[in-house]
Scaffold this motif. Structure first.
Motif, PDB file in Angstrom:
ATOM      1  N   PHE A  36      64.999  31.397  -0.758  1.00 41.43           N
ATOM      2  CA  PHE A  36      63.793  31.787  -1.500  1.00 41.43           C
ATOM      3  C   PHE A  36      62.942  32.731  -0.644  1.00 41.43           C
ATOM      4  O   PHE A  36      62.464  33.764  -1.115  1.00 41.43           O
ATOM      5  N   ARG A  37      62.767  32.366   0.630  1.00 35.87           N
ATOM      6  CA  ARG A  37      61.926  33.181   1.535  1.00 35.87           C
ATOM      7  C   ARG A  37      62.516  34.576   1.732  1.00 35.87           C
ATOM      8  O   ARG A  37      61.781  35.563   1.841  1.00 35.87           O
ATOM      9  N   PHE A  41      64.049  25.888  -4.805  1.00 39.07           N
ATOM     10  CA  PHE A  41      64.015  25.229  -3.488  1.00 39.07           C
ATOM     11  C   PHE A  41      65.125  24.160  -3.396  1.00 39.07           C
ATOM     12  O   PHE A  41      65.803  24.050  -2.383  1.00 39.07           O
ATOM     13  N   GLU A  80      61.818  36.474  -1.404  1.00 39.60           N
ATOM     14  CA  GLU A  80      60.367  36.725  -1.436  1.00 39.60           C
ATOM     15  C   GLU A  80      60.057  37.956  -0.566  1.00 39.60           C
ATOM     16  O   GLU A  80      59.332  38.859  -0.974  1.00 39.60           O
ATOM     17  N   MET A  97      48.156  27.802  -1.778  1.00 38.08           N
ATOM     18  CA  MET A  97      48.547  27.411  -3.139  1.00 38.08           C
ATOM     19  C   MET A  97      47.340  26.973  -3.960  1.00 38.08           C
ATOM     20  O   MET A  97      46.524  26.182  -3.465  1.00 38.08           O
ATOM     21  N   ARG A 108      54.526  22.683  -7.189  1.00 34.04           N
ATOM     22  CA  ARG A 108      54.607  23.308  -5.861  1.00 34.04           C
ATOM     23  C   ARG A 108      55.433  22.424  -4.925  1.00 34.04           C
ATOM     24  O   ARG A 108      54.943  21.400  -4.426  1.00 34.04           O
ATOM     25  N   PRO A 109      56.706  22.827  -4.661  1.00 35.78           N
ATOM     26  CA  PRO A 109      57.599  21.966  -3.872  1.00 35.78           C
ATOM     27  C   PRO A 109      57.068  21.648  -2.474  1.00 35.78           C
ATOM     28  O   PRO A 109      57.335  20.573  -1.941  1.00 35.78           O
ATOM     29  N   VAL A 110      56.287  22.570  -1.903  1.00 31.61           N
ATOM     30  CA  VAL A 110      55.770  22.364  -0.542  1.00 31.61           C
ATOM     31  C   VAL A 110      54.783  21.183  -0.493  1.00 31.61           C
ATOM     32  O   VAL A 110      54.566  20.585   0.558  1.00 31.61           O
ATOM     33  N   VAL A 116      60.276  27.582  -9.320  1.00 28.89           N
ATOM     34  CA  VAL A 116      60.373  27.639  -7.853  1.00 28.89           C
ATOM     35  C   VAL A 116      60.860  26.305  -7.274  1.00 28.89           C
ATOM     36  O   VAL A 116      61.703  26.278  -6.373  1.00 28.89           O
ATOM     37  N   ARG A 161      47.497  26.592   7.632  1.00 33.60           N
ATOM     38  CA  ARG A 161      47.797  27.844   6.929  1.00 33.60           C
ATOM     39  C   ARG A 161      46.649  28.871   7.015  1.00 33.60           C
ATOM     40  O   ARG A 161      46.872  30.056   6.836  1.00 33.60           O
ATOM     41  N   GLY A 221      53.196  34.550  -3.116  1.00 30.97           N
ATOM     42  CA  GLY A 221      53.172  33.091  -3.002  1.00 30.97           C
ATOM     43  C   GLY A 221      52.326  32.655  -1.808  1.00 30.97           C
ATOM     44  O   GLY A 221      52.099  33.446  -0.871  1.00 30.97           O
ATOM     45  N   GLY A 222      51.895  31.407  -1.840  1.00 34.72           N
ATOM     46  CA  GLY A 222      51.025  30.887  -0.782  1.00 34.72           C
ATOM     47  C   GLY A 222      51.654  30.891   0.607  1.00 34.72           C
ATOM     48  O   GLY A 222      50.946  30.844   1.613  1.00 34.72           O
ATOM     49  N   GLY A 223      53.000  30.946   0.663  1.00 33.86           N
ATOM     50  CA  GLY A 223      53.665  30.894   1.968  1.00 33.86           C
ATOM     51  C   GLY A 223      54.161  32.260   2.435  1.00 33.86           C
ATOM     52  O   GLY A 223      54.751  32.381   3.510  1.00 33.86           O
TER      53      GLY A 223
HETATM   54  O1  SKM Z   1      52.692  27.892   0.019  1.00 32.89           O
HETATM   55  C1  SKM Z   1      53.938  27.914  -0.152  1.00 32.89           C
HETATM   56  O2  SKM Z   1      54.715  27.730   0.792  1.00 32.89           O
HETATM   57  C2  SKM Z   1      54.445  28.217  -1.501  1.00 32.89           C
HETATM   58  C3  SKM Z   1      53.575  28.625  -2.484  1.00 32.89           C
HETATM   59  C4  SKM Z   1      54.009  28.993  -3.850  1.00 32.89           C
HETATM   60  O3  SKM Z   1      53.261  30.099  -4.303  1.00 32.89           O
HETATM   61  C5  SKM Z   1      55.501  29.289  -3.920  1.00 32.89           C
HETATM   62  O4  SKM Z   1      55.806  30.544  -3.364  1.00 32.89           O
HETATM   63  C6  SKM Z   1      56.290  28.210  -3.240  1.00 32.89           C
HETATM   64  O5  SKM Z   1      56.044  27.014  -3.933  1.00 32.89           O
HETATM   65  C7  SKM Z   1      55.907  28.076  -1.746  1.00 32.89           C
END
Ligand code: SKM
Ligand code: ATP
Ligand code: MG
Length: 182
Positions: A65-66, A57, A69, A19, A127-129, A53, A145, A87-89
């Motif tokens: 969401f996943r 969540f 995605e 992220m 960013r909820p994570v 986002v 990660r 996305g970062g995840g």
């Molecule tokens: O690293 C993550 O898990 C995320 C990154 C964002 O791009 C979003 O896809 C979301 O906030 C989850």
């Protein structure tokens, strides 16, 4: 791992990384420089659900969401000439890693923890994570990660680099690869 049925020049390009490393901003710049369409998977999902986002969540949950995605990335990876920021995840999911690596050119945008820390205020609220985690916990997640991003075709270090510089470097390296391998 590379599907050579599609010429390198026509392959879609995917940006991965933690992220806030710049996948959205740099992806947009690269698309502009190459006159290609740009798609940001987070933004597409937000448009579909008509909410940010973080709200997706909290309302439908991370699992849903996943799933979206994954299906969206698979759809875009099947198209040629796209510039895709995921996305970062996203790379947590093996199926996503496999489809991106077999059909697209995957760029990992790398940023050191020290540099990343300076950017935290720009992204923390959306960013909820990252919510409800201490800086130490975020650091732990950051290093954990790195393993999922270690599978890629090209790594670009973005420490102390302006966004335009990073985008220019990526465009130059792509043009060189197209010349050499197509
Ligand atoms: O690293 C993550 O898990 C995320 C990154 C964002 O791009 C979003 O896809 C979301 O906030 C989850
Ligand atoms: N090279 C850079 N130098 C300085 N700031 C940058 C750089 N790249 C991106 N930024 C800034 O960092 C913030 C996060 O960038 P961006 O939204 O593109 O990250 P991202 O990788 O798409 O994050 P996410 O995975 O959460 O979607 C933005 O405010 C952006 O302007
Ligand atoms: Mg983004």
């Amino acid at each position: 791992m590379f599907n050579r049925e599609v010429p390198l020049k026509e392959k879609s390009i995917v940006f991965i990384g933690f992220m806030g490393v710049g996948k959205t901003t740099i992806g947009k710049l690269v698309a502009k420089k190459l006159y290609r369409d740009f798609v940001d998977i987070d933004e597409e999902i937000e448009k579909e659900y008509q909410m940010p986002v973080s709200q997706i969540f909290s309302s439908i949950g991370e699992k849903a969401f996943r799933e979206r995605e994954k299906s969206m990335i698979i759809d875009y990876c099947q198209q040629k000439l796209q510039i895709i920021s995921v996305g970062g995840g996203a790379f947590l999911q093996e199926e996503i890693r496999n489809v991106c690596l077999s059909s697209c050119i995957v760029f990992f945008l790398d940023l050191s923890w020290e540099s990343w820390k300076e950017r935290i205020s720009l992204i923390i609220d959306s960013r909820p994570v990252l919510q409800d985690r201490s800086l130490e916990e975020i650091e732990e997640l950051f290093y954990k990660r790195q393993e999922i991003y270690s599978v890629h075709h090209s790594k670009v270090s973005t420490d102390n680099q302006e966004m335009e510089e990073v985008a220019d470097y990526i465009v130059d390296s792509l043009k060189l690869a197209w010349e050499l391998y197509d």
